[in-house]
Design a protein around this motif. Structure first.
Motif, PDB file in Angstrom:
ATOM      1  N   TYR A   1      31.290  11.307 -27.569  1.00  0.00           N
ATOM      2  CA  TYR A   1      32.766  11.036 -27.485  1.00  0.00           C
ATOM      3  C   TYR A   1      33.466  11.905 -26.255  1.00  0.00           C
ATOM      4  O   TYR A   1      34.250  11.195 -25.636  1.00  0.00           O
ATOM      5  CB  TYR A   1      33.448  11.322 -28.735  1.00  0.00           C
TER       6      TYR A   1
ATOM      7  N   ASN B   1      32.929   8.760 -20.606  1.00  0.00           N
ATOM      8  CA  ASN B   1      33.930   7.571 -20.685  1.00  0.00           C
ATOM      9  C   ASN B   1      35.448   8.404 -21.128  1.00  0.00           C
ATOM     10  O   ASN B   1      36.428   7.982 -20.765  1.00  0.00           O
ATOM     11  CB  ASN B   1      33.422   6.448 -21.848  1.00  0.00           C
ATOM     12  N   LYS B   2      35.112   9.605 -21.983  1.00  0.00           N
ATOM     13  CA  LYS B   2      36.526  10.195 -22.350  1.00  0.00           C
ATOM     14  C   LYS B   2      37.069  10.798 -21.194  1.00  0.00           C
ATOM     15  O   LYS B   2      38.313  10.928 -20.920  1.00  0.00           O
ATOM     16  CB  LYS B   2      35.997  11.425 -23.306  1.00  0.00           C
TER      17      LYS B   2
ATOM     18  N   THR C   1      42.014   7.176 -28.383  1.00  0.00           N
ATOM     19  CA  THR C   1      40.491   6.848 -27.767  1.00  0.00           C
ATOM     20  C   THR C   1      39.548   6.522 -28.922  1.00  0.00           C
ATOM     21  O   THR C   1      39.626   7.515 -29.730  1.00  0.00           O
ATOM     22  CB  THR C   1      40.324   7.770 -26.523  1.00  0.00           C
ATOM     23  N   GLN C   2      38.732   5.601 -28.744  1.00  0.00           N
ATOM     24  CA  GLN C   2      37.482   5.710 -29.632  1.00  0.00           C
ATOM     25  C   GLN C   2      36.142   4.952 -29.027  1.00  0.00           C
ATOM     26  O   GLN C   2      36.533   4.365 -28.108  1.00  0.00           O
ATOM     27  CB  GLN C   2      37.991   4.877 -30.697  1.00  0.00           C
ATOM     28  N   ILE C   3      35.242   5.362 -29.302  1.00  0.00           N
ATOM     29  CA  ILE C   3      33.857   4.690 -28.953  1.00  0.00           C
ATOM     30  C   ILE C   3      33.974   3.174 -29.250  1.00  0.00           C
ATOM     31  O   ILE C   3      34.500   2.506 -30.122  1.00  0.00           O
ATOM     32  CB  ILE C   3      32.945   5.223 -29.835  1.00  0.00           C
TER      33      ILE C   3
ATOM     34  N   MET D   1      34.360   3.147 -24.078  1.00  0.00           N
ATOM     35  CA  MET D   1      35.590   3.719 -24.736  1.00  0.00           C
ATOM     36  C   MET D   1      36.708   2.878 -24.572  1.00  0.00           C
ATOM     37  O   MET D   1      36.869   2.081 -23.697  1.00  0.00           O
ATOM     38  CB  MET D   1      36.011   5.158 -24.276  1.00  0.00           C
TER      39      MET D   1
END
Length: 365
Positions: free
Chosen positions: A106, A110-111, A122-124, A242
């Motif tokens: 997480y 991408n974060k 934000t989320q996967i 993400m």
């Protein structure tokens, strides 16, 4: 410190088991117990980067991309991969790569992109499956809390934003110890009934051996009854890509300009604009075309990634904007991410970012 201290820490952040099957993350050159005093961080380990490590007296290079993806049968310098490995070995410089395992966590690659774009909530995008197991163990009632605490301390019992999660149920355990046994409770050759609890906890699959070993150490029984079940549940904090939201909707061209500026790119390849506001954004550092359908299904207005092929752009199909910003460009801030992660845990360890732009692609404007 020794390489194993650094690698163990990095793999606690991004476990090696999270990498893709084709990948080769981990220690590529060097010995785990080699002492290190200074690290050079880069996206790609090239000959110029190794020379920089030599000049700056760095004894380990931490790269995002592995220099070796497949087996090498000869070392005679016929290509850059062989030359890099030979040069590193000659000068006793270790090479460590942290690639798709860092992509999949997480707070990973991408974060960092999402943060650069100011995304919230934000989320996967595509969570991974089969990374969780359920551990069930039967414990005498007076040792329940001791075993449970040991499990939690070893890394068991986390579900999303909750820790120390477990299920317990009282019952009776029955057993008869033979002559060779040394029963903690009960007598040899007599059936014994004991008030026990059934404890259930979720465990990350990559921590199975550590957690089971800790549980066995804390459990009072000579023979411990326990079960392990592989779960098909997705792990929401691990996976590819993400998804996030802008704090306020933006016009498409306005957002593309923001993307160009914040990600420091000179060229964006994008599909036909849809003449609507952009609110929801999907991102994937590196080659992310395989996530296009997930981005569409998640309701993203734009998908930012790299390495789309010509015909794959047609797959946007008027449902989403594809923005290809380039492979290096999408992952370049991974160097900053690694610097921050390591510096926060090892504040007295010397770190530097490479001065070399290792992007093999040049643009004529």
């Amino acid at each position: 410190m020794k390489i194993i201290e650094l690698s163990s820490f990095l793999e606690s952040i991004a476990p090696a088991s999270y990498q893709e099957a084709y990948d080769n993350a981990g220690l590529i050159v060097g010995h785990p117990h080699q002492e290190i005093k200074k690290a050079l961080i880069c996206l790609d380990c090239t000959e110029a980067v190794v020379q920089e490590a030599i000049d700056e007296q760095c004894d380990i290079i931490i790269a995002h991309h592995p220099i070796v993806f497949k087996g090498l049968k000869k070392f005679n310098g016929k290509n850059y991969v062989e030359r890099v490995v030979m040069q590193a070995i000659k000068h006793d410089i270790a090479i460590y790569a942290i690639h798709t395992n860092l992509d999949h966590v997480y707070n990973g690659v991408n974060k960092k992109i999402a943060d650069k774009l100011g995304l919230i909530n934000t989320q996967i995008l595509a969570p991974k499956e089969a990374l969780l197991k359920k551990l069930v163990v039967f414990v005498p009632s007076q040792y329940k809390e001791q075993v449970k605490e040991t499990l939690f301390n070893a890394g068991a019992g986390s579900i999303g934003n909750y820790t120390e999660c477990s299920f317990e149920q009282a019952g009776q355990g029955n057993y008869k110890a033979n002559e060779s046994a040394n029963p903690f409770l009960g007598e040899k050759n007599k059936r014994h009934t004991e008030e026990e609890y059934r404890l259930e906890v979720l465990i990350p699959a990559h921590l199975e051996h550590k957690i089971v070993a800790a549980m066995l150490q804390a459990h009072p029984y000579e023979e411990v009854a326990y079960d392990l079940f592989l779960l098909s549940n997705t792990l929401k904090t691990v996976g590819a890509g993400m998804l996030g939201e802008l704090k306020a909707p933006m016009d498409e061209l306005e957002f593309l300009q923001l993307l160009k500026q914040n990600m420091q790119v000179s060229v964006i390849r994008y599909t036909t604009l849809l003449e609507k506001k952009i609110s929801k954004v999907a991102v994937c550092g590196g080659s992310g075309s395989f996530l296009l359908q997930q981005a569409i299904q998640a309701g993203a207005d734009i998908f930012i990634t790299a390495d789309f092929k010509y015909h794959e752009f047609f797959d946007a199909d008027g449902k989403i904007i594809i923005a290809d910003i380039g492979h290096f460009e999408s992952e370049q801030f991974t160097q900053e991410l690694l610097l921050e992660i390591i510096q926060n845990n090892f504040p007295n360890f010397a770190l530097r970012l490479t001065v070399h732009n290792t992007n093999p692609i040049k643009y004529l404007s």
